[in-house]
Enzyme design. Structure first.
Site, short mmCIF file in Angstrom:
data_model
loop_
_atom_site.label_atom_id
_atom_site.label_comp_id
_atom_site.label_asym_id
_atom_site.label_seq_id
_atom_site.Cartn_x
_atom_site.Cartn_y
_atom_site.Cartn_z
N ASP A 191 1.05 -0.81 0.24
CA ASP A 191 0.08 0.43 0.04
C ASP A 191 1.28 1.02 -0.05
O ASP A 191 1.52 1.36 1.07
CB ASP A 191 -0.76 0.08 1.44
CG ASP A 191 -2.46 1.41 0.96
OD1 ASP A 191 -2.03 1.81 0.57
OD2 ASP A 191 -2.60 0.55 1.80
N ASN A 248 2.68 3.76 -10.65
CA ASN A 248 2.06 3.66 -11.04
C ASN A 248 0.19 3.98 -10.96
O ASN A 248 -0.60 4.10 -11.34
CB ASN A 248 1.48 2.14 -11.42
CG ASN A 248 0.27 2.09 -12.91
OD1 ASN A 248 -0.10 2.47 -13.49
ND2 ASN A 248 -0.40 0.54 -12.44
N TYR A 287 -8.99 14.82 -7.54
CA TYR A 287 -7.97 14.36 -8.96
C TYR A 287 -6.17 14.60 -9.35
O TYR A 287 -5.12 14.77 -9.73
CB TYR A 287 -8.43 13.34 -9.76
CG TYR A 287 -7.46 12.50 -10.93
CD1 TYR A 287 -7.03 10.98 -10.04
CD2 TYR A 287 -7.30 12.51 -11.90
CE1 TYR A 287 -6.49 10.15 -10.96
CE2 TYR A 287 -6.22 11.65 -12.67
CZ TYR A 287 -5.83 10.40 -12.24
OH TYR A 287 -5.07 9.76 -13.05
N LYS A 330 -2.88 15.40 -9.05
CA LYS A 330 -1.48 15.04 -10.52
C LYS A 330 -0.63 15.81 -10.86
O LYS A 330 0.77 15.51 -11.08
CB LYS A 330 -2.33 14.45 -11.26
CG LYS A 330 -3.00 12.89 -11.24
CD LYS A 330 -1.89 11.79 -11.48
CE LYS A 330 -2.58 10.87 -11.75
NZ LYS A 330 -1.40 9.60 -11.18
N VAL A 357 -8.05 5.82 -19.83
CA VAL A 357 -7.51 4.62 -20.44
C VAL A 357 -8.57 2.93 -19.67
O VAL A 357 -9.55 3.82 -18.76
CB VAL A 357 -5.65 4.07 -19.34
CG1 VAL A 357 -5.53 2.55 -20.12
CG2 VAL A 357 -5.01 4.72 -19.71
N THR A 408 -10.16 0.86 -17.97
CA THR A 408 -9.50 0.34 -17.15
C THR A 408 -10.67 0.35 -16.14
O THR A 408 -11.81 0.94 -16.00
CB THR A 408 -7.77 0.35 -16.07
OG1 THR A 408 -8.08 1.89 -15.02
CG2 THR A 408 -7.25 0.56 -17.61
#
Length: 230
Positions: A54, A77, A140, A144, A173, A175
């Site tokens: 983690d 990642n 978010y 980033k 992406v 996912t």
């Protein structure tokens, strides 16, 4: 930084993009890949070494650093989408977003920098987003943006020990993390993004714009800033 005979750690390795980084690193000749994740996964290749990791847990990072003393490539990642509003979102969730998306990767680089230096310099790959440059509501995009700034500073600080630092930017992406987005949202295939990022790593690049959207946004921003500091 060539991946042949390298030893790689991928964080967030059980996610859609993480699994692609693991698979493609092995395809390119990595001798070993540490698959760092919070949950278990059945890896069929004996070259994959699972690590319970983690990235927001300092003790887990310390354990990983002790276990992976042969590391030559760190791929940061792991990431989470976080609270939907900075004004009304829960502060605990906002802090958790920054712990995972910013402070966790920093802690990993700090923990592994001596290892990378001892093993010839190696490389760090930081997974950013086109939202590093475009503000959206919530935690978010700002996390980033902070991570992108951190990467640029770490590149300067790690240069003396010969460590390549690659910042990777791209849009959505396909996912599980983006499954909630409206039907018709443009998403890249994980295998395409992972391939472009690893191509840039092996070409010794500092940044990669891994899809057409990101190339377009970056070109626009570059045009806006041309001459500002002249």
């Amino acid at each position: 930084m060539k991946l042949e005979n390298s030893v790689v750690l991928v964080t967030g390795a059980t996610g859609g993009l993480g699994q692609e980084f693991v698979r493609q690193a092995l395809e390119r000749g990595a001798a070993k890949v540490y698959a760092g994740a919070r949950r278990d996964h059945d890896w069929s290749d004996p070259r994959v070494v699972p690590l319970q990791l983690d990235v927001a847990d300092p003790a887990a990072i310390e354990t990983a650093a002790a276990a992976a003393g042969d590391l030559t490539v760190l791929i940061n990642n792991a990431g989470i989408s976080g609270a939907r509003s900075l004004l009304t979102g829960d502060m605990t969730e906002i802090r958790a977003t920054y712990e995972t998306n910013v402070f966790g990767p920093l802690a990993l680089v700090r923990a592994f920098a001596p290892t990378l230096a001892a093993n010839g310099g190696g490389a760090v790959v930081d997974i950013h987003s086109v939202l590093s440059w475009i503000a959206t509501p919530g935690a978010y995009s700002s996390s980033k943006a902070a991570f992108w700034g951190l990467t640029n500073t770490l590149r300067l600080e790690l240069a003396a020990q010969g460590t390549q630092v690659l910042g990777a930017h791209f849009g959505y992406v396909d996912t599980p993390m983006t499954a909630h987005l409206p039907e018709g949202t443009d998403k890249s295939a994980p295998e395409d993004i992972a391939g472009r990022v690893l191509d840039a790593l092996e070409a010794d690049e500092k940044e990669v714009f891994a899809d057409a959207l990101t190339e377009s946004v970056h070109a626009g921003l570059t045009g806006l800033t041309t001459g500002v500091f002249a």
